[in-house]
Design a protein around this motif. Structure first.
Motif, PDB file in Angstrom:
ATOM      1  N   ILE A 189       0.686  -1.025  -0.023  1.00  8.79           N
ATOM      2  CA  ILE A 189      -0.020  -0.217   0.344  1.00  8.79           C
ATOM      3  C   ILE A 189       0.901   1.157  -0.157  1.00  8.79           C
ATOM      4  O   ILE A 189       1.633   1.336   0.984  1.00  8.79           O
ATOM      5  N   ALA A 194      -5.172   5.261   1.240  1.00  5.44           N
ATOM      6  CA  ALA A 194      -5.313   3.737   1.287  1.00  5.44           C
ATOM      7  C   ALA A 194      -5.314   3.145   2.596  1.00  5.44           C
ATOM      8  O   ALA A 194      -5.710   2.461   3.013  1.00  5.44           O
ATOM      9  N   GLU A 198      -7.158   0.647   5.781  1.00  5.51           N
ATOM     10  CA  GLU A 198      -6.532  -0.756   6.074  1.00  5.51           C
ATOM     11  C   GLU A 198      -6.230  -0.291   7.356  1.00  5.51           C
ATOM     12  O   GLU A 198      -6.518  -1.065   8.857  1.00  5.51           O
ATOM     13  N   GLU A 213       3.709  -7.823   1.510  1.00  5.94           N
ATOM     14  CA  GLU A 213       3.865  -6.765   1.073  1.00  5.94           C
ATOM     15  C   GLU A 213       4.796  -6.047   1.044  1.00  5.94           C
ATOM     16  O   GLU A 213       5.260  -4.837   0.929  1.00  5.94           O
TER      17      GLU A 213
END
Length: 271
Positions: A189, A194, A198, A213
């Motif tokens: 991300i 965003a 999260e 990620e």
């Protein structure tokens, strides 16, 4: 020696004890540690006037205590005339990190045995997450990025998300502004809004996820250590095929139990 000059009269007067606080502690020590904690809360660098305001102490008192801390190496004065945490704290911090890992290890070993996946302990150190403990699952061990001593940016890790979900949103935005949000993988991300969403989902469900990620093919679930004086989080990580939704659902309850046990262990060690 004559009776007019008894020995008791020639003895030096007893030294005055340091003033004590209402709680029975030494006030100057309490104030010195309050200064260090206030500096840490401010990001490690602060002006004298802001320090006096935040610590709610008179400026002359702050100045005297700060000069003593500077002389000892626990605080340093910057060219800007602000004050920052000093290098002598590094050794204390490193030793404390090792002790925290030692206290946590039996609980982590129990969790790794129960779940069959690697268990990690990490803390927020400045703007980075540093892994301070790890227990590899003997039957499913694999080498991953979560090695003890490894430092990563918090936005791309489960432990970082778990820690930041409990932080003030302004403090989170300040960290992201300083570090940026570089992509570790295509799944990272990289947008602040965003990421804020999260963190909201993390708070709602009670655990954080790293969906490949930081490392492609590795999934991680993490929970914060409650009541810790230093932001800490516990994670379980493994290859994507084993870290299914069903596994994560079953793992979170024992993870929260171990996080609570580690918190209690730390409180017991410092009480």
């Amino acid at each position: 020696m004559s009776a007019d000059h008894p020995v008791a009269d020639l003895a030096e007067p007893p030294a005055l004890a340091p003033p004590k606080s209402a709680g029975g502690g030494v006030q100057s020590l309490e104030r010195a540690f309050a200064i260090l904690e206030t500096m840490a809360d401010a990001g490690g660098v602060i002006s004298l006037s802001q320090l006096a305001n935040d610590a709610q102490l008179p400026l002359p008192t702050i100045h005297r205590l700060v000069r003593t801390l500077v002389d000892l190496g626990y605080v340093r004065q910057e060219a800007s005339r602000q004050y920052s945490l000093g290098p002598r704290l590094i050794r204390l911090g490193e030793t404390t990190s090792r002790m925290v890992s030692r206290w946590a290890r039996p609980h982590m070993e129990r969790l790794a045995h129960e779940l069959g996946e690697s268990v990690n302990l990490a803390m927020l150190d400045g703007d980075q997450v540093v892994y301070i403990g790890q227990v590899m699952a003997s039957r499913n061990s694999m080498r991953m990025f979560t090695e003890v001593g490894r430092r990563v940016l918090p936005h791309s890790t489960g432990v970082g998300k778990a820690i930041m979900a409990d932080m003030d949103p302004e403090a989170v935005r300040a960290i992201l502004a300083r570090t940026g949000m570089p992509a570790g993988t295509e799944h990272t991300i990289t947008d602040p809004e965003a990421f804020a969403a999260e963190l909201g989902r993390t708070r709602e469900r009670g655990y954080a996820l790293d969906e490949g990620e930081q490392e492609v093919g590795v999934r991680c679930v993490a929970v914060a250590i409650p009541g810790s004086p230093q932001p800490l989080a516990l994670s379980v990580s493994g290859p994507l095929p084993r870290m299914t939704d069903a596994f994560i659902e079953s793992a979170t309850t024992p993870m929260h139990a171990v996080a609570a046990a580690i918190s209690a262990e730390m409180r017991g060690a410092t009480s």
